[in-house]
Design an enzyme around this catalytic site. Structure first.
Site, PDB file in Angstrom:
ATOM      1  N   TYR A 127       0.861  -1.186   0.000  1.00  0.00           N
ATOM      2  CA  TYR A 127       0.000   0.000   0.000  1.00  0.00           C
ATOM      3  C   TYR A 127       0.902   1.241   0.000  1.00  0.00           C
ATOM      4  CZ  TYR A 127      -4.137  -2.900   0.514  1.00  0.00           C
ATOM      5  OH  TYR A 127      -5.135  -3.807   0.278  1.00  0.00           O
ATOM      6  N   CYS A 187      -9.692 -22.625  12.786  1.00  0.00           N
ATOM      7  CA  CYS A 187      -9.706 -22.163  11.394  1.00  0.00           C
ATOM      8  C   CYS A 187      -8.918 -23.163  10.547  1.00  0.00           C
ATOM      9  CB  CYS A 187      -9.053 -20.785  11.320  1.00  0.00           C
ATOM     10  SG  CYS A 187      -8.606 -20.288   9.650  1.00  0.00           S
ATOM     11  N   CYS A 233      -9.362 -22.297   4.778  1.00  0.00           N
ATOM     12  CA  CYS A 233     -10.033 -22.529   3.489  1.00  0.00           C
ATOM     13  C   CYS A 233     -10.225 -21.234   2.702  1.00  0.00           C
ATOM     14  CB  CYS A 233     -11.387 -23.188   3.719  1.00  0.00           C
ATOM     15  SG  CYS A 233     -12.567 -22.139   4.591  1.00  0.00           S
ATOM     16  N   CYS A 271     -14.265 -16.038   4.259  1.00  0.00           N
ATOM     17  CA  CYS A 271     -13.623 -14.791   4.713  1.00  0.00           C
ATOM     18  C   CYS A 271     -13.031 -14.081   3.495  1.00  0.00           C
ATOM     19  CB  CYS A 271     -12.616 -15.059   5.827  1.00  0.00           C
ATOM     20  SG  CYS A 271     -11.374 -16.304   5.456  1.00  0.00           S
ATOM     21  N   ALA A 310     -24.318 -29.568   7.300  1.00  0.00           N
ATOM     22  CA  ALA A 310     -25.578 -28.872   7.598  1.00  0.00           C
ATOM     23  C   ALA A 310     -26.318 -29.571   8.730  1.00  0.00           C
ATOM     24  CB  ALA A 310     -26.453 -28.818   6.342  1.00  0.00           C
ATOM     25  N   GLN A 314     -19.919 -35.116   2.651  1.00  0.00           N
ATOM     26  CA  GLN A 314     -18.926 -34.860   1.595  1.00  0.00           C
ATOM     27  C   GLN A 314     -17.534 -34.534   2.145  1.00  0.00           C
ATOM     28  OE1 GLN A 314     -20.304 -32.139  -1.534  1.00  0.00           O
ATOM     29  NE2 GLN A 314     -22.412 -32.686  -1.040  1.00  0.00           N
ATOM     30  N   ALA A 346     -32.335 -43.754   6.930  1.00  0.00           N
ATOM     31  CA  ALA A 346     -33.600 -43.375   7.571  1.00  0.00           C
ATOM     32  C   ALA A 346     -34.760 -43.565   6.601  1.00  0.00           C
ATOM     33  CB  ALA A 346     -33.523 -41.920   8.013  1.00  0.00           C
TER      34      ALA A 346
END
Ligand code: SF4
Length: 685
Positions: free
Chosen positions: A198, A369, A372, A376, A422, A449, A486
């Protein structure tokens, strides 16, 4: 207007106090206090500056306040805000960029300071000018980027206007006025960004600074801006404040500043002005992924640089950064003498309670963390507000912070079907709220997965998901039943009040493309040598020597499966209809993957589709010219669409009091969406 040479007199430097950690836990140095400039930090854990896109009106927002305060409540000693621009030309490519120079910045920063102080923490703000790395087209009022020289930025590809004396003076004054605003707001200190190429870093570096006037050439000339900024700030704020610098301890570009050069720069800074701490990052816009290292880099990747800077500047506290995600590593870094402070930024993004867990001996409960970068940096680069793949509450602290997870008014029987990310998150959150939760998973182990992702090269850290969630489910008393598929009747027999269906998806093997809805699939997709990525990852021996891999969805699945095959010696040709492989992968990470693939001899054909598959070749067509060519192969791996597994949802609809469909079972998407929906369903149960 000419800028005067910087004065050499500066307020005296504060010294670091000796470590004196409390006994009774494994991390005495990490939890020992440290004096930095005018403030005492309660411990050595720092959340360093990182762009969040949480700004409002180009100022620090309530969302920032909630986000940073959560990390202080979780036990961090110091948070450093994201970049706050010191001049209207400092925006980089951040649509919600925050500024520190307007008068209104005082009130917003004051709210942050008050909140952090109320919870016993400290807060610094990072002051910054982006210089040449500015997207002049970011706003409808176009900005004219400025820099030391007229080299174009690699990311935004605009050449800046070469700064004149009056421009430089304006920027110096912008830093000083901004620092004064921060001090007036009660912010404990400032970190002046001199790294990552920067503006101040551009002036320091011979790679970016091609000037021949008093601002370029010799080291003294290149240091002039950094010294002028620091001295003007000290003149404005007085000695009873704290100001440090962030540097790139090695620019990692040929012709740029190497470690030895940066040692010299830091020595000059601490000798000629006051610098209360040095935050040692690395890299520039031209150095690839190392600025925010993903899982392809080892933990603590930059610690040696901090050690070298600390060795060159004895007495100045040094902050080490770069994949320090575990308190044991942090303690080791400090004990080795490499640094005085540790940046645990993404570690705290992922688990804001990491410090308190470490301090109270609950290290097994820490969610680490995994590097990955998906939710973020990946979201940040897309201009979206950041979050965390593993912690969907990140950035939603007001609604979803740990303190807001209230006990359910009534304990319900909750059945979650599917033990992927999930489902596990839904079960965890529901159990934490006090529900009686049963989790059903047809495989013998939880993870879905994730069990396949960890087989991809350098992706084994995804195993944190199959370590942490099952352990948390056990701790929370979830009844986990694995190894049996199930059925609707079996679920109803459990008499549930809430059912959450998280049964995932399966890869589509027809070769159907939603870009070509007029054809049902890819001719030849039914042939035995056509496989899905899942099949290859499960049974690598099924793939032949020459593999055509079709990337239709732009995901990590395609790029990382290609890497998996290439590293195992297969001759891989990736065919993608997009302009590059893995269009949804941030530039820095896909650059690493391209490098790995190129070194392994893989080839990527872009803007191309597989038109048909034959037993020993495929027909590849360019999407624009429509010209085609045959390519011999032994196997074809399809990474295309997925089909949701939602049969149970349809069978249960209307037969249970409350029914939720989440994750891939609702619509196959990326993992952060699946975990987010699991969290939400757990809160709604
Ligand atoms: Fe870490 Fe990934 Fe979360 Fe980013 S999204 S903080 S890299 S786990």
């Amino acid at each position: 207007m000419a800028t005067p040479d910087p004065p050499v007199t500066a307020p005296p430097r504060a010294t670091a106090s000796a470590p004196s950690g409390p006994a009774g836990h494994r991390f005495p140095t990490l939890f020992s206090p440290l004096r930095v400039g005018a403030v005492e930090l309660a411990n050595r854990i720092v959340m360093t500056a990182h762009v969040t896109h949480y700004g409002e009106d180009h100022l620090i927002s309530q969302r920032h306040v909630d986000y940073y305060t959560e990390r202080i409540k979780g036990g961090a000693g110091l948070v450093i805000t994201e970049v706050q621009g010191v001049h209207p030309t400092s925006t980089a490519g951040f649509p919600e960029v925050c500024f520190a120079f307007p008068p209104e910045a005082v009130e917003r920063n004051a709210a942050l300071a008050a909140s952090v102080h109320a919870h016993g923490g400290r807060v610094f703000a990072q002051l910054w000018h982006s210089g040449m790395h500015t997207d002049g087209r970011l706003f409808s009022h176009y900005i004219q980027p400025v820099g030391p020289s007229s080299l174009p930025c690699t990311r935004y590809r605009e050449p800046p206007r070469e700064m004149e004396e009056e421009d430089i003076e304006e920027v110096i004054e912008g830093f000083a006025a901004s620092a004064a605003n921060l001090k007036a707001a009660g912010i404990d200190g400032a970190e002046i960004h001199m790294g990552h190429s920067y503006l101040i870093g551009q002036f320091l570096s011979p790679y970016y600074n091609r000037r021949t006037d008093r601002w370029g050439g010799s080291l003294d000339n290149r240091l002039r801006l950094a010294l002028a900024v620091l001295d003007r700030i000290w003149e404005r704020v007085g000695a009873d404040w704290t100001v440090g610098v962030r540097i790139s301890a090695d620019e990692l570009v040929p012709g740029g500043l190497g470690l030895a050069d940066m040692q010299q720069v830091c020595q000059a800074l601490v000798a000629r002005t006051r610098v209360d701490f040095i935050d040692c990052s690395v890299g520039t816009f031209n150095s690839g992924a190392i600025m925010v290292p993903p899982m392809y880099f080892p933990h603590g990747v930059n610690v040696h640089l901090a050690a070298a800077i600390r060795g060159a500047c004895p007495g100045t506290p040094v902050l080490a950064v770069g994949r320090i995600t575990d308190p044991a590593l942090a303690e080791k870094v400090l004990d080795s003498g490499a640094a005085d402070l540790v940046g645990m930024t993404r570690a705290l993004l992922c688990d804001p309670e990491l410090p308190n867990k470490a301090r109270s001996g609950r290290t097994e409960e820490i969610l680490h963390c995994i590097g990955c970068l998906q939710a973020c940096l990946g979201r940040m680069h897309d201009g979206k507000a950041i979050s965390c793949l593993l912690n969907p509450a990140a950035g939603k602290e007001r609604e979803w912070g740990p303190g807001n997870l209230v006990a359910a008014a009534e304990r319900r029987r909750v059945v979650v079907v599917g033990g992927g990310p999930a489902g596990m998150e839904a079960a965890r959150v529901a159990a934490q709220r006090g529900h009686a939760v049963t989790l059903l998973e047809k495989q013998s182990a939880l993870g879905g997965q994730v069990q396949l992702i960890v087989r991809q090269p350098k992706r084994e850290e995804f195993g944190e998901i199959t370590r942490w969630w099952p352990r948390e489910l056990e701790r929370l008393g979830v009844d986990v039943r694995t190894g049996r598929e199930a059925t609707a009747e079996g679920i109803l027999a459990l008499d549930p009040q809430v059912v959450i269906v998280a049964t995932g998806s399966v890869p589509d093997k027809t070769g159907f493309s939603y870009h070509e809805c007029d054809r049902p699939g890819m001719p030849g997709a039914e042939l035995p040598h056509v496989l899905t990525a899942w099949e290859v990852l499960e049974s690598p021996g099924r793939a032949g020597g020459r593999v055509i891999l079709v990337d239709e969805n732009g995901s990590y699945e395609a790029a990382c499966t290609a890497d998996f095959l290439a590293q195992r010696g297969h001759k891989v040709t990736v065919v993608t209809r997009w302009f590059r492989l893995g269009v949804d992968i941030p530039d820095a990470v896909i650059g690493l993957l391209y490098t790995r693939l190129a070194k392994a001899g893989a080839e990527v054909r872009t803007t191309a589709v597989v038109r048909e598959i034959a037993p020993d070749h495929v027909l590849i067509e360019n999407v624009f010219s429509k010209s085609s060519q045959t390519e011999p192969c032994d196997s074809v791996v399809l990474v295309m669409g997925k089909t949701p597994c939602n049969r149970l949802y349809r069978e249960l609809k209307g037969r249970v009091p409350a029914l939720h469909l989440i994750g891939d079972a609702a619509a196959p998407r990326v993992m952060d969406q699946a975990i987010y929906e699991g969290h939400k369903a757990g809160r709604q149960a």
